[in-house]
Design an enzyme around this catalytic site. Structure first.
Site, mmCIF file in Angstrom:
data_model
loop_
_atom_site.group_PDB
_atom_site.id
_atom_site.type_symbol
_atom_site.label_atom_id
_atom_site.label_comp_id
_atom_site.label_asym_id
_atom_site.label_seq_id
_atom_site.Cartn_x
_atom_site.Cartn_y
_atom_site.Cartn_z
ATOM 1 N N SER A 150 34.294 -32.066 15.560
ATOM 2 C CA SER A 150 35.667 -31.629 15.842
ATOM 3 C C SER A 150 36.088 -31.791 17.303
ATOM 4 O O SER A 150 37.283 -31.728 17.603
ATOM 5 C CB SER A 150 35.848 -30.165 15.429
ATOM 6 O OG SER A 150 35.894 -30.045 14.028
ATOM 7 N N LYS B 86 38.708 -34.353 17.874
ATOM 8 C CA LYS B 86 40.097 -34.101 17.489
ATOM 9 C C LYS B 86 41.030 -33.974 18.695
ATOM 10 O O LYS B 86 42.214 -34.314 18.616
ATOM 11 C CB LYS B 86 40.189 -32.827 16.642
ATOM 12 C CG LYS B 86 39.440 -32.895 15.324
ATOM 13 C CD LYS B 86 39.422 -31.519 14.652
ATOM 14 C CE LYS B 86 38.648 -31.514 13.363
ATOM 15 N NZ LYS B 86 38.567 -30.161 12.759
ATOM 16 N N TYR C 68 38.821 -41.038 10.171
ATOM 17 C CA TYR C 68 38.504 -39.651 10.534
ATOM 18 C C TYR C 68 36.995 -39.408 10.558
ATOM 19 O O TYR C 68 36.449 -38.855 11.516
ATOM 20 C CB TYR C 68 39.197 -38.713 9.550
ATOM 21 C CG TYR C 68 38.884 -37.251 9.737
ATOM 22 C CD1 TYR C 68 39.473 -36.516 10.757
ATOM 23 C CD2 TYR C 68 37.994 -36.597 8.881
ATOM 24 C CE1 TYR C 68 39.181 -35.165 10.923
ATOM 25 C CE2 TYR C 68 37.705 -35.255 9.037
ATOM 26 C CZ TYR C 68 38.296 -34.543 10.062
ATOM 27 O OH TYR C 68 38.005 -33.208 10.239
ATOM 28 N N TYR D 28 37.696 -22.598 16.773
ATOM 29 C CA TYR D 28 37.862 -22.136 15.402
ATOM 30 C C TYR D 28 38.441 -20.711 15.378
ATOM 31 O O TYR D 28 39.317 -20.395 16.188
ATOM 32 C CB TYR D 28 36.536 -22.227 14.627
ATOM 33 C CG TYR D 28 35.921 -23.604 14.637
ATOM 34 C CD1 TYR D 28 36.648 -24.725 14.230
ATOM 35 C CD2 TYR D 28 34.610 -23.810 15.046
ATOM 36 C CE1 TYR D 28 36.088 -25.991 14.227
ATOM 37 C CE2 TYR D 28 34.036 -25.081 15.039
ATOM 38 C CZ TYR D 28 34.787 -26.160 14.634
ATOM 39 O OH TYR D 28 34.228 -27.406 14.642
ATOM 40 N N VAL E 298 30.762 -28.913 15.034
ATOM 41 C CA VAL E 298 29.708 -28.311 14.221
ATOM 42 C C VAL E 298 28.347 -28.975 14.398
ATOM 43 O O VAL E 298 27.361 -28.527 13.805
ATOM 44 C CB VAL E 298 30.091 -28.271 12.726
ATOM 45 C CG1 VAL E 298 31.258 -27.333 12.501
ATOM 46 C CG2 VAL E 298 30.359 -29.663 12.180
#
Length: 314
Positions: free
Chosen positions: A70, A73, A198, A250, A268
């Site tokens: 992540s 992103k 992705y 998160y 993660v």
């Protein structure tokens, strides 16, 4: 404390801070929902700090290689903003925290207009990925890799084929999210092609030095640390750092803002990218995660450093 005195203090203390934080890893475990990530060493912990004047500190398992997950992103958001502009991007994704798990689809159905709440949850990041310019998935992936290579200064940076295949084979929730977005007319592009890009950008391999360099570019408002050349427009970096504060960790983003007080983004695989505006880029990795999906030892180390050095931006 002067900048020089602060640097000397960090140099002396970082190995001690890291040794203390490493013991926290026993309270977490590596991610297993992507099978390949479950093989990570649970007790690993490494850190790199880069200063705006070009100095570097390393401690622990700083050369351990992991995938961005992540963390990527933040940078696909920057690339989409550079390709499409704010207005088009934020017609497709919102600007608010969700309070839900990063892979939840709950609010897509319950809250109008049915767009993802922000670009850092999975639904938002998949949507953002669809906005990256390119005629084919291969071209879009190539542009993403080229962007990361420019920001890190590493022309060999690439994605891990094994982790990519593991994600692609087990990404049932992400596939469901993408098809729901397609049905809601949020995702205009082909679902499987978008997911392919992705999965690949989430599978980009990095170490703590790469993270620290990415963080330093953000800390310097988009400028190359060595040349001063603008790599990303300042406005878009401002947007990215705002999301990092509100959504980057998160469902623990508010807690992290209070306890650490730095813009940060976790993944993660155990990585955390953090920055001290105008001064430092920080890369940390510790694969053992807490129940929110953040590195247990990594968060502890960042909190220790921020408290000791009074780094909170608040």
């Amino acid at each position: 404390m002067t900048n020089e005195a602060q640097w000397q203090h960090i140099t002396a203390q970082l190995p001690l801070w890291l040794a203390k934080s490493r013991s926290e890893a026993q309270h977490g475990r590596p991610a297993s929902y992507i099978p390949e990530l479950a093989h990570a060493p649970a007790d690993a912990l490494g850190a790199v700090i880069l200063s705006a004047d070009g100095r570097k500190l390393e401690a622990g398992d700083s050369s351990y290689v992991f995938t961005l997950q992540s963390i990527s992103k933040v940078f696909t958001l920057l690339l989409a903003l550079m390709d499409q502009g704010e207005e088009r991007v934020f017609r497709k994704v919102g600007m608010e925290p969700t309070g839900d798990d990063f892979n939840s689809m709950l609010k897509l159905e319950l809250v109008e207009p049915g767009i993802p709440f922000n670009p850092l949850i999975n639904a938002g990041a998949i949507t953002v990925t669809s906005l990256i310019a390119g005629q084919t998935p291969t071209e879009r992936t190539s542009r993403v890799l080229a962007f990361f290579r420019e920001l890190t200064g590493d022309p060999a940076l690439t994605y891990n084929e094994t982790v990519y295949a593991s994600e692609k084979a087990t990404a049932h929730r992400n596939r469901s999210l993408a098809y729901f977005l397609k049905d809601n007319d949020v995702l205009d592009a082909d679902v499987e092609e978008t997911l392919d890009v992705y999965f690949k950008h989430c599978s980009i391999e990095a170490d703590c030095s790469h993270l620290a360099r990415l963080a330093l570019v953000l800390a310097l408002n988009g400028k190359d640390p060595h040349t001063g050349r603008e790599l990303v427009p300042r406005r878009y970096v401002q947007i990215a750092k705002s999301f990092m504060i509100t959504c980057g960790m998160y469902n623990a983003s508010g807690e992290f803002a209070i306890q650490v007080g730095l813009p940060a983004k976790s993944g993660v695989a155990g990585g955390i990218l953090a920055l001290v505006p105008g001064r430092y880029g920080i890369g940390v990795v510790g694969p053992a995660l807490n129940d929110k999906g953040n590195s247990v030892a990594g968060v502890h180390l960042l909190r220790t450093m921020s408290e000791a050095m009074d780094w909170s931006i608040f």
